[in-house]
Design a protein around this motif. Structure first.
Motif, PDB file in Angstrom:
ATOM      1  N   ASN A 104      -8.826   6.942  -4.434  1.00 18.51           N
ATOM      2  CA  ASN A 104      -7.568   7.004  -3.604  1.00 18.51           C
ATOM      3  C   ASN A 104      -7.037   5.785  -4.080  1.00 18.51           C
ATOM      4  OD1 ASN A 104      -8.999   4.583  -3.159  1.00 18.51           O
ATOM      5  ND2 ASN A 104      -9.862   5.128  -1.126  1.00 18.51           N
ATOM      6  N   ASN A 105      -5.972   5.282  -3.673  1.00 13.80           N
ATOM      7  CA  ASN A 105      -4.883   4.391  -3.919  1.00 13.80           C
ATOM      8  C   ASN A 105      -5.624   3.005  -4.338  1.00 13.80           C
ATOM      9  OD1 ASN A 105      -5.623   3.996  -1.446  1.00 13.80           O
ATOM     10  ND2 ASN A 105      -4.005   3.816  -0.580  1.00 13.80           N
TER      11      ASN A 105
ATOM     12  N   LEU B 215       0.968  -1.251   0.016  1.00 11.10           N
ATOM     13  CA  LEU B 215       0.059   0.119   0.176  1.00 11.10           C
ATOM     14  C   LEU B 215       0.806   1.295  -0.003  1.00 11.10           C
ATOM     15  CD1 LEU B 215      -3.235   1.090   2.024  1.00 11.10           C
ATOM     16  CD2 LEU B 215      -1.290   2.383   1.997  1.00 11.10           C
TER      17      LEU B 215
ATOM     18  N   ASP C   1     -14.634   1.875  -0.354  1.00 13.22           N
ATOM     19  CA  ASP C   1     -13.417   2.115   0.605  1.00 13.22           C
ATOM     20  C   ASP C   1     -13.653   3.360   1.401  1.00 13.22           C
ATOM     21  OD1 ASP C   1     -11.109   1.947   1.850  1.00 13.22           O
ATOM     22  OD2 ASP C   1      -9.885   2.444   0.127  1.00 13.22           O
TER      23      ASP C   1
ATOM     24  N   LEU D 102     -11.577  -2.894   3.838  1.00  9.50           N
ATOM     25  CA  LEU D 102     -11.387  -2.754   4.967  1.00  9.50           C
ATOM     26  C   LEU D 102     -10.277  -2.059   5.510  1.00  9.50           C
ATOM     27  CD1 LEU D 102     -13.016  -6.086   5.901  1.00  9.50           C
ATOM     28  CD2 LEU D 102     -13.452  -4.627   7.718  1.00  9.50           C
TER      29      LEU D 102
ATOM     30  N   SER E 138      -8.777   8.149   4.092  1.00  5.63           N
ATOM     31  CA  SER E 138      -7.645   7.050   4.160  1.00  5.63           C
ATOM     32  C   SER E 138      -6.700   7.354   5.038  1.00  5.63           C
ATOM     33  CB  SER E 138      -6.767   7.078   2.691  1.00  5.63           C
ATOM     34  OG  SER E 138      -7.857   6.251   1.745  1.00  5.63           O
ATOM     35  N   LEU E 139      -5.903   6.219   5.377  1.00 13.35           N
ATOM     36  CA  LEU E 139      -4.796   6.524   6.483  1.00 13.35           C
ATOM     37  C   LEU E 139      -3.974   7.608   6.015  1.00 13.35           C
ATOM     38  CD1 LEU E 139      -3.521   2.781   6.250  1.00 13.35           C
ATOM     39  CD2 LEU E 139      -4.287   3.764   8.400  1.00 13.35           C
TER      40      LEU E 139
HETATM   41  N1  NVA Z   1      -7.532   3.657   1.021  1.00 11.53           N
HETATM   42  C1  NVA Z   1      -7.297   3.129   2.137  1.00 11.53           C
HETATM   43  C2  NVA Z   1      -6.990   1.581   2.150  1.00 11.53           C
HETATM   44  C3  NVA Z   1      -6.861   0.997   3.362  1.00 11.53           C
HETATM   45  C4  NVA Z   1      -6.658  -0.481   3.326  1.00 11.53           C
HETATM   46  C5  NVA Z   1      -6.038   3.831   2.839  1.00 11.53           C
HETATM   47  O1  NVA Z   1      -5.067   4.146   2.071  1.00 11.53           O
HETATM   48  O2  NVA Z   1      -5.912   4.261   4.038  1.00 11.53           O
END
Ligand code: NVA
Ligand code: CP
Length: 309
Positions: A166-167, A130, A227, A268, A231-232
């Motif tokens: 997002n990602n 990620l 999602d 998640l 995001s984080l």
């Molecule tokens: N888009 C989220 C995915 C978490 C698995 C993030 O980057 O936090």
């Protein structure tokens, strides 16, 4: 040796081979206990080092199980425990050390450039666990889950994403090109996918369909993905962003517009973007989705180690 950084850079035939291998392995180990290795322990004696600059539950545990089930082991580090994380060592030196002790490196980071810098200096494969621009292990595993449930190639299905650009969405867009499936996206005007991603789709002579009405995006869909809106480490005004996504919250009524057996998937952790009765409802397959991370990541590891059958 192969790296696994971004689905965009991996040939479609290799991605398909990973999915096929995961399918075979999952079937073959039905009677084995969680930590029993697959027949032949193909990664016996190998060590995967995983490093997290951000929180993780699923990626961390599923990679632990994945390498264990292939006969190897793992060491999990938080970046702030290393000299690198505290600014006292260069990426080049850390990469040399990781390549000396370990056989593979999985990194979750806030900085795509860091993955590229590590890649330059490592002599072992690196896996993106990620980053701001992608979550490739998640999305490849999600393709596997969709085909497992729907029992047909994803190219024959209509896939819908409702939520933030997002990602995870960037990887899903890459997958839509690699696996040739129709992807419709429902998001507010202010949160459409970035120009770079859209240009890459165009360059590959493919199309994605963007709507600012979730019902339009969900029309006839076989699968709805979502999602978190935040995001984080997202550096935004959280309250404001959640408000901007109010219209895009996934409620039961959305399934009035989809195909009858439409499924709901979510990587998640979850937030406010989906109602509880959808997340835990009959259309949802989120727990099966999480479990499949183990199976697909095993085949990703084999791919990286040059051991894919
Ligand atoms: N888009 C989220 C995915 C978490 C698995 C993030 O980057 O936090
Ligand atoms: N889906 C996912 O990557 O979860 P974690 O953040 O818990 O690893």
């Amino acid at each position: 040796m192969k790296h696994f950084i971004n689905l965009k850079d991996i040939p479609s035939k290799d991605l398909r081979k990973i999915i096929l291998d995961a399918k075979k392995r999952k079937k073959q180990r039905k009677k084995l206990n969680t930590l029993e290795p697959d027949k032949g322990s193909p990664l016996k004696g190998k060590m995967l080092v995983q490093m997290f600059e951000k929180a993780s539950s699923r990626t961390r545990i599923s990679f632990y199980l994945a390498i264990k089930q292939l006969g190897g082991g793992t060491l999990t580090l938080r970046s702030n425990e290393l000299h690198l994380g505290q600014g006292g060592e260069t990426i080049a030196d850390t990469a040399k050390i990781l390549s000396t002790y370990g056989d593979g490196f999985m990194l979750r980071t806030d900085d795509d450039k860091k993955i590229e810098d590590f890649k330059k200096h490592l002599t072992i494969p690196i896996i993106n666990g990620l980053s701001p621009s992608s979550h490739p292990t998640q999305v490849l595993s999600d393709i596997f889950t969709v085909e497992e449930i729907k029992k047909k190639p994803i190219s024959k299905l209509k896939i819908c994403w409702i939520g933030d650009s997002n990602n995870v969405l960037d990887s899903l867009i890459a997958a839509s090109v690699k696996f040739s499936f129709r992807l419709s996206i429902g998001c507010p005007k202010k949160f459409v996918p970035g120009k770079q991603v859209k240009d890459w789709v165009k360059k590959n002579k493919k199309k994605i369909f963007i709507y600012h009405d979730p019902k339009k995006a969900a029309l006839d869909a076989d699968v709805i993905f979502s999602d978190k809106v935040i995001s984080l480490n997202d550096k935004v005004n959280k309250k404001k962003k959640i408000q901007q996504f109010q219209k895009f919250k996934i409620k039961k009524e959305i399934f009035n517009y989809t195909k009858k057996n439409c499924i709901f998937l979510h990587c998640l952790p979850r937030g406010d973007e989906v109602q509880e009765d959808v997340f835990l409802g009959k259309n949802s397959h989120v727990w099966q989705q999480a479990l499949n991370r183990v199976h697909v990541q095993k085949s990703i590891l084999l791919y990286c180690f040059g051991k894919l059958r």
